[in-house]
Enzyme design. Structure first.
Site, PDB file in Angstrom:
ATOM      1  N   LYS A  83      52.687   8.574 110.531  1.00 37.98           N
ATOM      2  CA  LYS A  83      51.587   9.477 110.227  1.00 37.98           C
ATOM      3  C   LYS A  83      51.741  10.071 108.836  1.00 37.98           C
ATOM      4  O   LYS A  83      52.827  10.524 108.456  1.00 37.98           O
ATOM      5  CB  LYS A  83      51.526  10.596 111.269  1.00 37.98           C
ATOM      6  CG  LYS A  83      50.322  11.521 111.130  1.00 37.98           C
ATOM      7  CD  LYS A  83      50.324  12.581 112.234  1.00 37.98           C
ATOM      8  CE  LYS A  83      49.086  13.458 112.152  1.00 37.98           C
ATOM      9  NZ  LYS A  83      49.059  14.487 113.223  1.00 37.98           N
ATOM     10  N   GLU A  87      39.678  21.823 104.088  1.00 34.06           N
ATOM     11  CA  GLU A  87      39.140  22.939 104.869  1.00 34.06           C
ATOM     12  C   GLU A  87      40.194  23.626 105.736  1.00 34.06           C
ATOM     13  O   GLU A  87      39.944  24.713 106.289  1.00 34.06           O
ATOM     14  CB  GLU A  87      37.977  22.463 105.757  1.00 34.06           C
ATOM     15  CG  GLU A  87      38.374  21.794 107.066  1.00 34.06           C
ATOM     16  CD  GLU A  87      38.794  20.334 106.915  1.00 34.06           C
ATOM     17  OE1 GLU A  87      39.065  19.697 107.954  1.00 34.06           O
ATOM     18  OE2 GLU A  87      38.870  19.840 105.778  1.00 34.06           O
ATOM     19  N   SER A  90      46.503  14.697 107.314  1.00 35.79           N
ATOM     20  CA  SER A  90      46.912  14.568 108.712  1.00 35.79           C
ATOM     21  C   SER A  90      46.157  13.391 109.325  1.00 35.79           C
ATOM     22  O   SER A  90      45.077  13.556 109.877  1.00 35.79           O
ATOM     23  CB  SER A  90      46.620  15.859 109.481  1.00 35.79           C
ATOM     24  OG  SER A  90      47.001  15.737 110.837  1.00 35.79           O
ATOM     25  N   CYS A 149      37.613  13.056 107.136  1.00 34.32           N
ATOM     26  CA  CYS A 149      38.687  12.377 107.852  1.00 34.32           C
ATOM     27  C   CYS A 149      38.155  11.169 108.628  1.00 34.32           C
ATOM     28  O   CYS A 149      37.639  10.235 108.041  1.00 34.32           O
ATOM     29  CB  CYS A 149      39.439  13.373 108.734  1.00 34.32           C
ATOM     30  SG  CYS A 149      41.082  12.768 109.247  1.00 34.32           S
ATOM     31  N   ARG A 203      51.653  21.269 118.519  1.00 32.85           N
ATOM     32  CA  ARG A 203      50.863  20.560 119.529  1.00 32.85           C
ATOM     33  C   ARG A 203      51.433  19.186 119.833  1.00 32.85           C
ATOM     34  O   ARG A 203      51.424  18.716 120.978  1.00 32.85           O
ATOM     35  CB  ARG A 203      49.425  20.426 119.022  1.00 32.85           C
ATOM     36  CG  ARG A 203      48.478  19.653 119.929  1.00 32.85           C
ATOM     37  CD  ARG A 203      47.282  19.139 119.143  1.00 32.85           C
ATOM     38  NE  ARG A 203      47.668  18.119 118.164  1.00 32.85           N
ATOM     39  CZ  ARG A 203      46.874  17.711 117.174  1.00 32.85           C
ATOM     40  NH1 ARG A 203      45.676  18.227 117.015  1.00 32.85           N
ATOM     41  NH2 ARG A 203      47.301  16.776 116.336  1.00 32.85           N
ATOM     42  N   HIS A 241      42.052  17.108 104.298  1.00 33.62           N
ATOM     43  CA  HIS A 241      41.602  18.332 104.952  1.00 33.62           C
ATOM     44  C   HIS A 241      41.731  19.567 104.067  1.00 33.62           C
ATOM     45  O   HIS A 241      42.501  20.489 104.370  1.00 33.62           O
ATOM     46  CB  HIS A 241      42.395  18.544 106.248  1.00 33.62           C
ATOM     47  CG  HIS A 241      42.060  17.576 107.331  1.00 33.62           C
ATOM     48  ND1 HIS A 241      40.895  17.643 108.058  1.00 33.62           N
ATOM     49  CD2 HIS A 241      42.733  16.490 107.783  1.00 33.62           C
ATOM     50  CE1 HIS A 241      40.861  16.656 108.934  1.00 33.62           C
ATOM     51  NE2 HIS A 241      41.961  15.931 108.787  1.00 33.62           N
TER      52      HIS A 241
END
Length: 306
Positions: free
Chosen positions: A163, A236, A192, A142, A248, A234
């Site tokens: 985003k 992972e 993300s 990232c 969040r 991502h």
């Protein structure tokens, strides 16, 4: 499938509950083999979750992996306990004289800052250069992938109008690459980020695009001259990670293609786990096949290219 991590690291309990073989120091020594030394510079806010995510993937191999957790020398992590960092992380200034078969640098929540505005930018640049003399293969994830491309090649990042957030279809562009062995032609990857690297900025730099998405652009880039992989997304992530980010951030726009029926009350489905294991397994295998047996020879590109 052994990985050696500190006995009391919280990720250890998580991985053991999942059936991953986590070795003790005594068991590792008894095997009398040289483990692959993998360093993890963890810049993510939730240290424990990221440790578990990456240790899970690094440890899913028949090879013995010794994982070293690394932190910036001067920067103080605001979202992790000082006790946890002191107990389990070594400052880079403490490990910079050592050599590693593989080194992973995670993303960081500084994506919309200019690289030079990040308070640990100077030290991170030193770490990137250090990977060229003390690390056999590196994997940047990232923001770290964007930062490394900027440092090594002057490749800029570009702000997105909104985003890129959700699970998006990607395609393999180089099935013959050892890093994509076993990959489907088309597969899902969590995304993300607020910025992107563009294909046209890579031209003439010896870089190869391995994975790309029609919706979110570049995903995985190989830099063979520097022994580096740049992953902008991502694989992972856990099943629940995008949901946690959504909550969040104040329950803004839903992550695309993630919740069943776009209902945030519905449980998401993990459609990327197998390809996460493939990528990390292929990366570890490529390290094992090419790394020098003698640690002192790691990072010497002349020997690696011979």
């Amino acid at each position: 499938m052994p990985i050696k991590i500190p006995d009391h690291l919280p990720a250890r309990r998580i991985l053991e509950a999942e059936g991953l073989v986590v070795m003790s120091e005594a068991d590792a020594v008894r095997q009398d083999i040289r483990p692959l030394r993998i360093g993890l510079l963890n810049l993510m806010p939730n240290k424990i979750h990221t440790e578990a995510q990456l240790a899970r993937l690094l440890g899913a191999t028949p090879l013995q992996i010794e994982l070293t957790l690394v932190r910036m020398s001067e920067h103080v992590a605001r979202n992790a306990s000082a006790d946890h960092m002191a107990a389990f992380y070594r400052p880079w200034s403490d490990v910079c004289g050592e050599r590693f078969d593989g080194f992973v640098v995670t993303g960081a929540p500084v994506e919309r800052l200019a690289f030079e505005a990040v308070d640990y930018w100077d030290e991170l640049r030193q770490i990137f250069d250090w990977t060229q003399t003390h690390v056999h293969r590196s994997l940047m994830i990232c923001w770290a992938a964007q930062a490394a491309l900027y440092h090594f090649h002057g490749v800029p990042k570009h702000a997105l109008e909104q985003k890129a957030f959700g699970v998006f279809r990607h395609r393999s562009l180089d099935p013959a690459s050892p890093y994509l062995r076993g990959f489907s032609d088309d597969f899902a990857i969590p995304v993300s980020r607020w910025t992107e690297v563009r294909r046209e900025d890579l031209a003439g730099r010896g870089l190869t695009v391995l994975v790309e998405s029609e919706e979110t652009g570049l995903c995985l880039v190989n830099d063979p001259a520097r022994g580096a992989l740049y992953m902008f997304n991502h694989l992972e992530y856990d099943t629940d990670t995008l949901r946690q980010e959504y909550l969040r951030d104040g329950a803004g726009p839903l992550p695309a293609n993630y919740f069943r029926g776009d209902d945030p009350a519905a449980p998401p489905v993990n459609g990327w786990r197998s390809h996460a294991h493939l990528l990390f397994g292929n990366w570890i295998n490529e390290i094992y096949q090419t790394t020098p047996f003698e640690l002192e020879a790691i990072g010497r590109r002349d020997l690696e290219a011979a």
